[in-house]
Enzyme design. Sequence first.
Site, PDB file in Angstrom:
ATOM      1  N   ILE A  68     -32.942  -2.724  76.684  1.00  0.00           N
ATOM      2  CA  ILE A  68     -31.605  -2.811  77.238  1.00  0.00           C
ATOM      3  C   ILE A  68     -31.582  -3.955  78.248  1.00  0.00           C
ATOM      4  CG2 ILE A  68     -29.743  -1.606  78.429  1.00  0.00           C
ATOM      5  CD1 ILE A  68     -30.606  -0.360  75.749  1.00  0.00           C
TER       6      ILE A  68
ATOM      7  N   GLY B 162     -22.033   1.030  73.114  1.00  0.00           N
ATOM      8  CA  GLY B 162     -22.989  -0.029  73.440  1.00  0.00           C
ATOM      9  C   GLY B 162     -24.346   0.581  73.748  1.00  0.00           C
ATOM     10  N   GLU B 163     -25.087  -0.093  74.630  1.00  0.00           N
ATOM     11  CA  GLU B 163     -26.417   0.377  75.053  1.00  0.00           C
ATOM     12  C   GLU B 163     -27.446   0.337  73.927  1.00  0.00           C
ATOM     13  OE1 GLU B 163     -26.221   4.329  76.637  1.00  0.00           O
ATOM     14  OE2 GLU B 163     -24.665   3.838  78.116  1.00  0.00           O
ATOM     15  N   GLY B 164     -27.094  -0.145  72.746  1.00  0.00           N
ATOM     16  CA  GLY B 164     -28.002  -0.056  71.613  1.00  0.00           C
ATOM     17  C   GLY B 164     -27.936   1.282  70.909  1.00  0.00           C
TER      18      GLY B 164
END
Length: 340
Positions: free
Chosen positions: A73, A307-309
């Site tokens: 991240i 988001g955030e992966g």
Amino acid sequence: MPTKAPFTDLPGLRAALDVLPQPDSIAREAASARNGALTKPPAALGRLEDLAIWYAGWRGEARPRLDEPQVIIFAGNHGVAAKGVSAFPIEVTVQMVANFEAGGAAINQLAKAFGARMDIVSLDLDRPTADFTEGPAMSEGEFVAAMAAGWEAVDPAAGLLVTGEMGIGNTTAAAAIAAALHGGGAEAWVGRGSGVDDAGLGRKRAVVDAGLARHAGRLGDPLEVLRCLGGREIAAMAGAMLAARHHRVPVILDGFICCAAAAVLEAAAPGALDHCVAGHVSAEGAHALLLQKIGKTPLLNLGLRLGEGSGAALAIGVLKGAIACHSGMATFGEAGVSEA
């Protein structure tokens, strides 16, 4: 262990994009042959078969395992956020980094669920990028440093890479990058991001169009697009994906912001994303269009927009399933099953 980036300036970065490793064709052909001999009807596992063969080629093994996935991240702050383009203040970036470090975010749970190591890289959070409506978001030195930070965060021994991000205002930067690379202006690319109202959406569109106009003379160069309109965390994601290509580490792409970083690499060096698959299509309206532009079909469509992966991390399970079937199933010969 992570390795030092092989570039310290823009010419060096361009050189790293000029020579990109290719998959192991022998391993890929052997994996394809094995797939054809497994105890199932041809193509019965659909895209899982293609995924396993793709992964085998990049790992150089006809019967691979997926060990030690890495989730990184990257966090950065954006000067353009001062224009009121987000529903949240930039202080939230620091607060969410603390949450990641404490293990309290969604991405922490998903990384743990799929056995991934998770690293967090904060990039000068006390020093936001410049407002791109007034000048380039990053100097050349800042841009190269962010790309290098991304490169150096990647573990060459990882079996897979997922890059995620945190940065208030970064859907605005991603929309500006997408518009600069693929045209259409703000109308085509700006969405509600973290949840702005109609007035906020109007501000975002105006800001993106202003940025495109401000840097019009530089937008023919994809790296300049990222430098002028992007953010440190977006540049770092691009640097990490580039490092993964050089280490032959397969990548699962996340949402709109991650794909904006990826789109820069693809525009700068067509084929640069051959080691990547799209984990999901997000609820951010322009993500589906951007996936089309970079030629990626998503594995999942779950309406995510965090988001955030997170979407890419969830797709680790799909890839693990593909590889488990490919490498663990018996062939017709091994099982003593007659082929049709």
